[in-house]
Structures are given as C-alpha cells and as structure tokens.
Design an enzyme around this catalytic site. Sequence first.
Site, PDB file in Angstrom:
ATOM      1  CD  GLU A   1      -2.906  -1.066   2.410  1.00  0.00           C
ATOM      2  OE1 GLU A   1      -2.897  -0.084   3.185  1.00  0.00           O
ATOM      3  OE2 GLU A   1      -3.693  -2.028   2.547  1.00  0.00           O
TER       4      GLU A   1
ATOM      5  CD  GLU B   1      -9.824  -0.292  -0.344  1.00  0.00           C
ATOM      6  OE1 GLU B   1      -8.750  -0.912  -0.465  1.00  0.00           O
ATOM      7  OE2 GLU B   1     -10.637  -0.502   0.585  1.00  0.00           O
TER       8      GLU B   1
END
Length: 257
Positions: A114, A181
């Site tokens: 991430e 996302e």
Amino acid sequence: MPVTIQQLIQWKQQGRSIVSLTAWDYITAQLLDAAGVDLILVGDSMAVVLGYETTLPITLDEMLYHAKAVRRGVKRALMVVDLPFLTYQESIKQAIHSAGRVLKETGAQAVKLEGGYPAMVATVARLVQAGIPVMGHVGLTPQSVHQLGLRQQGKSEKESDRIFQEAVALAEAGAFAIVLEHIPADLALQITQKLNIPTIGIGAGVHCDGQVLVTSDLLGLSEKQPPFAKVYTNLRQIINSAVQEFSTEVREKKFPQ
Ligand code: KIV
C-alpha cells in the site's frame, strides 16, 4: 493456461475486464479459480476471518500460512499476496526480505503493498529490480486506517492530484498493476487512461481495467460490508438456516436416519 502478468497488460490493451477476488483458504481458492477468476488476492482483509477489527495486527507468518493453502487451490489465476502492515515500510531491505519470503515459500507470483509516497515508490522500484512483481494500492489504504479512516479519498483537488501522481510514480517504478480503492470514478478514469498497466478498482467506479471485491463481502459472509461492496448472496443466512435445520433434526432424533 495460467494467467500471467503480461496477459493482464494485454487484456488492458484489448479492453477485456480483469476479474479479481480475495481468497484466504484452499476451498475458496479452488472455487474461485474453477469459476474463472483471473487474479486471486490473498488480501490482508483476511482480518475479517481472523476476527481482527483492522488489518494492522496481521503478521507475515499468518499471510504465509493462508497463502500456502490458497496456492494449493489455484491452477489458473494469477496469485498475489498482500504484504501486511510493517513488514515492508521500515526499509527496502525489510521489504525485499518479506516479499522474497512470500514468493519463495508460497509460490505466489506477486506481492501487493500500500501507498505511493516517494519512499514506497523507491521500495517498489527496488523490489521490481530484484525480480519481485509488485501490485500497487492507492486511494483508501486500509493499513493507514488510523490516519485516513475509511472515507472516500481524492475528493479535494489536492488529494486527487496526489493520488494521480502516486499512481503514475508507482507505474514508473515498475508496478505491474494498481488497486484503486474508494476514490471518485472520474479520478479512477483519469488514472486508468494515463497508465499502461491495469487498474483494478474497488469502490472506484466502472472505468477501471478490472474490479476486485472481498469475497466474504460478495458472498454476504462478512458481518458488515463497505458501502461500495455488492452482496451477491447471503451466505450468513443460508448457513444459519442449515445449522438450525441440523440442530432441530439432532434434537428431534431425525438425524442420522
Ligand atoms: O486486503 C484486501 O483484500 C485488499 C483488497 C480490498 C483490494 O487489499
């Protein structure tokens, strides 16, 4: 034919959408693979089946244990494993060690991590140089839940610019795909049009090159789902009915017959 990274890139060029779901165990992996899912992610969203509130407590050993089970169920899909919180952020050396263990010990083809800030971009570049395929993940990054919450990211122009630049930088560093996302659909569209690598959306609108959902959300197994998830069936209800039926039959001496 097993799905390859090159195939995903070709599918983007051809406009063929990439189907991705998460798996944390052998049976689910086998079912998803047989159903033709292209990319199976051993996501650290596995927190939901381990009873954790967030993804933060998950350890590398837990990911490795589950990823090995998933590997045994996957024949066709490309398999990607999440690097859990604080197993790659400390240093490039730590990231190579963790990602190397994932590839060597589980047989997965790639890792996902991430963030797209400069130090993470440098880490991705180094992993790729070391021969480790990396999937990026920007927008809402659940490992930063205590900073970001779970709200949609990229709503202001400043945030939107930052996320766009992060995606571009990750692609330039050699990431082979990027998860977007919970960002606005128009931002996801801009990123998707800009990059030569596939974008895989979750709560990021219909314009991404592929879509991913957490399988327990899709199946209605999770206790609660994020607002962007679609629940295709309600397995909690189905399981509850089956267990109730079994209990009644046992109590009434109707099972076994
Ligand atoms: O952990 C996970 O399952 C993920 C997906 C939501 C993309 O990162």
